[in-house]
Design an enzyme around this catalytic site. Structure first.
Site, PDB file in Angstrom:
ATOM      1  N   THR A   1      37.531  33.336  23.706  1.00 48.50           N
ATOM      2  CA  THR A   1      36.956  34.671  23.505  1.00 48.50           C
ATOM      3  C   THR A   1      37.941  35.456  22.648  1.00 48.50           C
ATOM      4  O   THR A   1      39.068  35.709  23.078  1.00 48.50           O
ATOM      5  CB  THR A   1      36.762  35.403  24.848  1.00 48.50           C
ATOM      6  OG1 THR A   1      35.947  34.595  25.691  1.00 48.50           O
ATOM      7  CG2 THR A   1      36.099  36.758  24.645  1.00 48.50           C
TER       8      THR A   1
ATOM      9  N   LYS B   1      29.069  37.510  23.216  1.00 53.57           N
ATOM     10  CA  LYS B   1      29.988  37.438  24.364  1.00 53.57           C
ATOM     11  C   LYS B   1      30.571  38.833  24.670  1.00 53.57           C
ATOM     12  O   LYS B   1      30.629  39.267  25.820  1.00 53.57           O
ATOM     13  CB  LYS B   1      31.108  36.448  24.033  1.00 53.57           C
ATOM     14  CG  LYS B   1      32.283  36.437  24.977  1.00 53.57           C
ATOM     15  CD  LYS B   1      31.967  35.731  26.267  1.00 53.57           C
ATOM     16  CE  LYS B   1      33.146  35.807  27.229  1.00 53.57           C
ATOM     17  NZ  LYS B   1      32.834  35.269  28.539  1.00 53.57           N
TER      18      LYS B   1
ATOM     19  N   LYS C   1      40.670  42.559  28.854  1.00 56.81           N
ATOM     20  CA  LYS C   1      40.755  42.029  27.481  1.00 56.81           C
ATOM     21  C   LYS C   1      39.387  42.114  26.801  1.00 56.81           C
ATOM     22  O   LYS C   1      39.265  42.589  25.674  1.00 56.81           O
ATOM     23  CB  LYS C   1      41.226  40.571  27.530  1.00 56.81           C
ATOM     24  CG  LYS C   1      41.171  39.845  26.205  1.00 56.81           C
ATOM     25  CD  LYS C   1      41.313  38.332  26.361  1.00 56.81           C
ATOM     26  CE  LYS C   1      40.530  37.620  25.296  1.00 56.81           C
ATOM     27  NZ  LYS C   1      40.545  36.172  25.393  1.00 56.81           N
TER      28      LYS C   1
HETATM   29  P1  NAD Z   1      44.585  29.810  29.973  1.00 57.42           P
HETATM   30  O1  NAD Z   1      45.687  30.782  29.724  1.00 57.42           O
HETATM   31  O2  NAD Z   1      44.462  29.181  31.330  1.00 57.42           O
HETATM   32  O3  NAD Z   1      44.675  28.613  28.901  1.00 57.42           O
HETATM   33  C1  NAD Z   1      45.027  28.790  27.562  1.00 57.42           C
HETATM   34  C2  NAD Z   1      45.944  27.625  27.183  1.00 57.42           C
HETATM   35  O4  NAD Z   1      46.205  27.676  25.780  1.00 57.42           O
HETATM   36  C3  NAD Z   1      47.298  27.676  27.884  1.00 57.42           C
HETATM   37  O5  NAD Z   1      47.479  26.482  28.640  1.00 57.42           O
HETATM   38  C4  NAD Z   1      48.311  27.785  26.728  1.00 57.42           C
HETATM   39  O6  NAD Z   1      49.511  27.048  26.965  1.00 57.42           O
HETATM   40  C5  NAD Z   1      47.509  27.165  25.592  1.00 57.42           C
HETATM   41  N1  NAD Z   1      47.958  27.510  24.247  1.00 57.42           N
HETATM   42  C6  NAD Z   1      48.229  28.725  23.710  1.00 57.42           C
HETATM   43  N2  NAD Z   1      48.526  28.598  22.391  1.00 57.42           N
HETATM   44  C7  NAD Z   1      48.431  27.266  22.099  1.00 57.42           C
HETATM   45  C8  NAD Z   1      48.589  26.505  20.909  1.00 57.42           C
HETATM   46  N3  NAD Z   1      48.917  27.064  19.721  1.00 57.42           N
HETATM   47  N4  NAD Z   1      48.432  25.157  20.975  1.00 57.42           N
HETATM   48  C9  NAD Z   1      48.111  24.557  22.142  1.00 57.42           C
HETATM   49  N5  NAD Z   1      47.922  25.234  23.308  1.00 57.42           N
HETATM   50  C10 NAD Z   1      48.076  26.573  23.272  1.00 57.42           C
HETATM   51  O7  NAD Z   1      43.235  30.588  29.591  1.00 57.42           O
HETATM   52  P2  NAD Z   1      41.742  30.207  30.047  1.00 57.42           P
HETATM   53  O8  NAD Z   1      41.410  30.897  31.310  1.00 57.42           O
HETATM   54  O9  NAD Z   1      41.569  28.736  29.904  1.00 57.42           O
HETATM   55  O10 NAD Z   1      40.911  30.982  28.909  1.00 57.42           O
HETATM   56  C11 NAD Z   1      40.804  30.488  27.588  1.00 57.42           C
HETATM   57  C12 NAD Z   1      39.832  31.374  26.817  1.00 57.42           C
HETATM   58  O11 NAD Z   1      38.562  31.356  27.470  1.00 57.42           O
HETATM   59  C13 NAD Z   1      40.247  32.852  26.736  1.00 57.42           C
HETATM   60  O12 NAD Z   1      39.930  33.331  25.456  1.00 57.42           O
HETATM   61  C14 NAD Z   1      39.414  33.513  27.828  1.00 57.42           C
HETATM   62  O13 NAD Z   1      39.165  34.880  27.550  1.00 57.42           O
HETATM   63  C15 NAD Z   1      38.145  32.693  27.753  1.00 57.42           C
HETATM   64  N6  NAD Z   1      37.361  32.670  28.989  1.00 57.42           N
HETATM   65  C16 NAD Z   1      37.962  32.502  30.194  1.00 57.42           C
HETATM   66  C17 NAD Z   1      37.198  32.482  31.359  1.00 57.42           C
HETATM   67  C18 NAD Z   1      37.831  32.303  32.717  1.00 57.42           C
HETATM   68  O14 NAD Z   1      37.136  32.517  33.737  1.00 57.42           O
HETATM   69  N7  NAD Z   1      39.100  31.886  32.787  1.00 57.42           N
HETATM   70  C19 NAD Z   1      35.796  32.617  31.280  1.00 57.42           C
HETATM   71  C20 NAD Z   1      35.203  32.745  30.023  1.00 57.42           C
HETATM   72  C21 NAD Z   1      35.997  32.778  28.883  1.00 57.42           C
END
Ligand code: NAD
Length: 328
Positions: free
Chosen positions: A127, A202, A277
């Site tokens: 997102t 979204k 966010k």
């Molecule tokens: P998270 O923080 O658990 O995972 C993100 C991962 O990306 C981390 O493990 C981090 O180490 C990795 N990362 C960052 N930069 C990187 C790079 N350059 N190369 C490789 N890895 C890298 O976050 P999440 O909860 O998995 O959310 C991910 C996305 O999905 C966000 O944009 C969030 O807004 C969206 N989202 C989350 C949810 C939820 O319920 N968690 C629901 C819908 C959407």
């Protein structure tokens, strides 16, 4: 795009991956692909695992060793870097925290864009803000890559059970290529329009969600003052004109919906900082597009105060406790 027949091992596939593949179900729709999956966190980890279950060869990368270990256990082949994963892939999926992380991963000297094969498909499921989403499409086009933005709704539960909703933006041919890949991770795929339209949907959806959770919470607080039980208000509003997802699926008071985080002391779920966010993304999009969204703005202010006064580790439905505490 290079594709591999169902069940046929990839020529570069290590033997342990081939033996894992024999024990799992294989792709029932279309071809088996080599997919680079960048960002194996709370959402990306289980999404990558579902692509493995569907029979794809998944090359994963994350900066976090804990995330890599979990993904390895789920059958993801771990690449030494995101570039090395991308260099072999037909499809590159990113699931990263913010637009800043996305553009950094794409544009770095050793980043995804330089490493990707010509004609590969880039699917961003993170997102992110509208500008980053559009920039990602432009950069991909300059490198002769196809691209879609495909943010998700459904949370970690949906990621685990492969029941996510994908909101997809991009050209018809890119969306058609993405469709079978997304179907391995979700149950509903909506093509919302051209580049960035998935992120737009979204952002708008989550603005409704943030506002409605505050509305439902305020109604329960007022009901308490008026001597209504939580169950009585729920029984009426859940089948009357106050009905909405924040009430019926994610009720902010314990009792009426046993699966809601209110029954677990507001452990996330969908963490309040992620709600903040998304509300901030909606406000920056509203400012840039000239849309008047006074309730969206107020919701962002209220969640900002919640996150900065004890709510950072809570589910977003914990906003009800913050509002109660602010009484008087
Ligand atoms: P998270 O923080 O658990 O995972 C993100 C991962 O990306 C981390 O493990 C981090 O180490 C990795 N990362 C960052 N930069 C990187 C790079 N350059 N190369 C490789 N890895 C890298 O976050 P999440 O909860 O998995 O959310 C991910 C996305 O999905 C966000 O944009 C969030 O807004 C969206 N989202 C989350 C949810 C939820 O319920 N968690 C629901 C819908 C959407």
């Amino acid at each position: 795009m290079r594709a591999f027949a169902k069940n046929r091992p990839h020529p570069e596939e290590p033997p342990q991956a081939a033996s894992r593949r024999r024990g799992r179900s294989t792709a029932v729709r279309g071809e088996t692909m080599t997919i680079a999956f960048i960002g194996l966190g709370n959402m990306g980890g289980p999404m990558a695992a579902n692509l493995v279950k569907a029979g794809h060869r998944v090359l994963g990368f994350d900066f976090s060793n804990a995330a890599l270990d979990k993904a390895r256990q789920a059958g993801v082949d771990i690449a030494p870097s995101s570039a090395e994963a991308a260099a072999q892939a037909d499809v590159i999926i990113t699931m990263l925290p913010t637009g800043r992380h996305l553009l950094a991963a794409l544009e770095a000297e050793d980043g995804l864009l330089r490493a990707a094969k010509k004609g590969a498909l880039l699917i961003d499921c993170s997102t992110v803000d509208m500008e980053s989403a559009r920039t990602a499409h432009t950069l991909a086009g300059q490198r002769h890559l196809k691209s879609v933005d495909a943010p998700v709704s459904g949370g970690v539960g949906g990621a685990v059970s492969a029941t996510l909703t994908f909101m997809v933006g991009g050209a018809d041919d890119a969306v058609a290529l993405a469709q079978p890949i997304l179907e391995a991770m979700g149950k509903k795929i909506v093509h919302c329009g051209g580049a960035g339209a998935g992120q737009a949907a979204k952002i708008c959806n989550n603005m409704i969600l943030g506002i409605s959770m505050i509305g439902v919470s305020e109604a329960f607080i007022l009901g308490e003052k008026l001597g209504l039980t939580h169950q009585a208000l729920f029984d009426v509003a859940s089948t009357a004109s106050g009905q909405c997802w924040s009430l019926t699926s994610y009720c902010p008071v314990p009792g009426p919906v046993p699966t809601s985080p209110a029954n677990r002391d507001y452990a996330p779920g969908f963490a309040a900082p992620l709600m903040l966010k998304d509300l901030n993304l909606s406000q920056s999009a509203a400012t840039n597009s000239g849309a008047h969204t006074p309730l969206g703005r107020r919701a962002a202010e209220i969640f900002d105060a919640f996150v900065n006064h004890g709510g950072a580790e809570k589910d977003f439905s914990g906003i009800i406790e913050f509002l109660r505490a602010a009484e008087g």
